[in-house]
Design a protein around this motif. Structure first.
Motif, PDB file in Angstrom:
ATOM      1  N   TRP A  72       7.415  66.808  26.260  1.00 43.79           N
ATOM      2  CA  TRP A  72       8.158  65.753  25.575  1.00 43.79           C
ATOM      3  C   TRP A  72       9.573  65.622  26.128  1.00 43.79           C
ATOM      4  N   ILE A  73      10.150  66.713  26.618  1.00 45.93           N
ATOM      5  CA  ILE A  73      11.452  66.620  27.284  1.00 45.93           C
ATOM      6  C   ILE A  73      11.339  65.754  28.537  1.00 45.93           C
ATOM      7  N   THR A  74      10.248  65.913  29.274  1.00 46.59           N
ATOM      8  CA  THR A  74      10.044  65.108  30.480  1.00 46.59           C
ATOM      9  C   THR A  74       9.798  63.648  30.124  1.00 46.59           C
ATOM     10  N   ILE A  75       9.054  63.391  29.047  1.00 45.18           N
ATOM     11  CA  ILE A  75       8.868  62.005  28.593  1.00 45.18           C
ATOM     12  C   ILE A  75      10.218  61.378  28.268  1.00 45.18           C
ATOM     13  N   GLU A  76      11.059  62.124  27.560  1.00 41.61           N
ATOM     14  CA  GLU A  76      12.401  61.627  27.233  1.00 41.61           C
ATOM     15  C   GLU A  76      13.204  61.377  28.496  1.00 41.61           C
ATOM     16  N   ARG A  77      13.093  62.289  29.454  1.00 44.06           N
ATOM     17  CA  ARG A  77      13.830  62.128  30.706  1.00 44.06           C
ATOM     18  C   ARG A  77      13.374  60.884  31.460  1.00 44.06           C
ATOM     19  N   ALA A 141      22.204  65.838  32.140  1.00 37.97           N
ATOM     20  CA  ALA A 141      22.388  66.539  33.414  1.00 37.97           C
ATOM     21  C   ALA A 141      21.251  66.235  34.384  1.00 37.97           C
ATOM     22  N   LEU A 142      20.106  65.810  33.860  1.00 35.49           N
ATOM     23  CA  LEU A 142      18.957  65.472  34.690  1.00 35.49           C
ATOM     24  C   LEU A 142      18.934  63.999  35.079  1.00 35.49           C
ATOM     25  N   ILE A 143      19.819  63.196  34.494  1.00 37.59           N
ATOM     26  CA  ILE A 143      19.778  61.745  34.700  1.00 37.59           C
ATOM     27  C   ILE A 143      21.018  61.228  35.424  1.00 37.59           C
ATOM     28  N   ILE A 144      22.198  61.611  34.945  1.00 38.76           N
ATOM     29  CA  ILE A 144      23.438  61.033  35.475  1.00 38.76           C
ATOM     30  C   ILE A 144      23.679  61.364  36.947  1.00 38.76           C
ATOM     31  N   PRO A 145      23.449  62.603  37.441  1.00 37.22           N
ATOM     32  CA  PRO A 145      23.703  62.865  38.868  1.00 37.22           C
ATOM     33  C   PRO A 145      22.919  61.968  39.818  1.00 37.22           C
ATOM     34  N   VAL A 203       7.978  58.419  39.117  1.00 34.84           N
ATOM     35  CA  VAL A 203       7.452  59.575  39.869  1.00 34.84           C
ATOM     36  C   VAL A 203       8.563  60.559  40.194  1.00 34.84           C
ATOM     37  N   GLY A 204       9.740  60.032  40.575  1.00 37.78           N
ATOM     38  CA  GLY A 204      10.859  60.914  40.913  1.00 37.78           C
ATOM     39  C   GLY A 204      11.294  61.766  39.743  1.00 37.78           C
ATOM     40  N   HIS A 205      11.455  61.168  38.570  1.00 39.66           N
ATOM     41  CA  HIS A 205      11.871  61.930  37.384  1.00 39.66           C
ATOM     42  C   HIS A 205      10.763  62.867  36.922  1.00 39.66           C
ATOM     43  N   TRP A 206       9.524  62.407  36.986  1.00 42.87           N
ATOM     44  CA  TRP A 206       8.422  63.233  36.485  1.00 42.87           C
ATOM     45  C   TRP A 206       8.215  64.472  37.354  1.00 42.87           C
ATOM     46  N   ASN A 207       8.337  64.328  38.657  1.00 48.24           N
ATOM     47  CA  ASN A 207       8.053  65.442  39.571  1.00 48.24           C
ATOM     48  C   ASN A 207       9.255  66.348  39.827  1.00 48.24           C
ATOM     49  N   SER A 208      10.433  65.953  39.394  1.00 54.12           N
ATOM     50  CA  SER A 208      11.633  66.736  39.693  1.00 54.12           C
ATOM     51  C   SER A 208      11.633  68.042  38.895  1.00 54.12           C
TER      52      SER A 208
END
Length: 290
Positions: A72-77, A141-145, A203-208
């Motif tokens: 669910w953290i990844t879904i949110e991301r 921290a997983l999105i803004i950079p 794909v980029g966010h899911w696989n990171s």
């Protein structure tokens, strides 16, 4: 078609089919292991078909709170990431798609962003920035950079430049402003490119996984891929609860890992067919200029 062209097409088809099979076989193998019982998987008897079919591994995985929390953290991301990435990509691509006579410093800004693809500040400076802005252990921290994916900006600005200028001029004649032209004209006409960029973003966010290991100090804040990396690399039985150990007696470490890997890849496998029809069109359109 000449004989040479027919021969090339034949070899091309054979090569692509073989490459496709090589790509899908590992996934089928992982699925087969996840659906096999612990004895067959541990003995190495499973190849491409489950041996002694069972759902036990998936029951174990779905019952793990750590896996579901990371999921669910990844879904949110992904949801936050695609909103931020797409919004900033559109806002940046639109002015950069204009000619120099319309946007005077377009070329300078374009090169400024292109240079960020070639050169970066490095891992340690990036971590220091994230730390000093108090984003550590935060979803941001997983999105803004990576909020501005420059490669996606280049794809979209080329697509914008390929749209008929007469449409934009007609909108201006009718009294539309730049903001209206962007959201009421350019964005609706750019569905193929936006779908392609959305696929790249998802794909980029899911696989990171690496940024999760760097910016998250607590295991409960790990996104799914970071969590899976820790599971695959090392399983610490001392950190397992009595309930987990009881469940592990019914499945093997190998089948549980295979189930988690397959479930981690499943959402992308489901989404991709719906966006695939836009993929080639979105990449090619706007890439060739006269």
């Amino acid at each position: 078609m000449t004989t040479g062209q027919k021969t090339f097409n034949w070899f091309n088809h054979v090569f692509l089919i073989a490459l496709s099979v090589l790509c899908i076989l590992p996934l089928i193998h992982v699925l087969a292991i996840s659906l096999s019982d612990k004895t067959a998987a541990s003995a190495g008897d499973v190849v491409l078909w489950p041996v002694h079919f069972t759902w036990q591994s998936y029951s174990y995985v779905l019952g793990k709170p750590e896996f579901m929390r990371a999921f669910w953290i990844t879904i949110e991301r992904v949801l936050l990431g695609i909103l931020v990435n797409m919004f900033l990509t559109i806002l940046l691509a639109y002015p950069l798609s204009k000619e120099a006579r319309v946007f005077k410093y377009r070329t300078a800004y374009a090169w400024y962003f292109v240079l960020t693809i070639l050169f970066s500040g490095g891992l340690i400076p990036t971590y220091m920035v994230v730390n000093q802005t108090h984003l550590i252990d935060s979803i941001w921290a997983l999105i803004i950079p990576g909020a501005v994916p420059v490669f996606n900006v280049i794809l979209l600005l080329n697509f914008f430049r390929g749209l008929p200028k007469e449409l934009e001029e007609a909108a201006f004649v009718d009294g539309a402003k730049q903001w209206t032209v962007l959201w009421r004209l350019f964005v609706p006409l750019s569905t193929p490119a936006l779908a392609t960029i959305s696929l790249f973003t998802i794909v980029g966010h899911w696989n990171s996984w690496f940024d999760g290991l760097i910016y998250m100090n607590k295991l409960e804040h790990y996104p799914l891929q970071s969590y899976l990396q820790t599971v695959i690399i090392k399983t610490d039985l001392a950190m397992q609860s009595s309930k987990d150990l009881n469940s592990l007696s019914q499945v093997s470490e190998r089948t549980s890992k295979a189930a988690q890997i397959f479930m981690g890849a499943l959402p992308i496998l489901i989404i991709y067919p719906f966006l695939q029809r836009f993929f080639v069109k979105g990449i090619v359109l706007g890439s060739v200029k006269e």
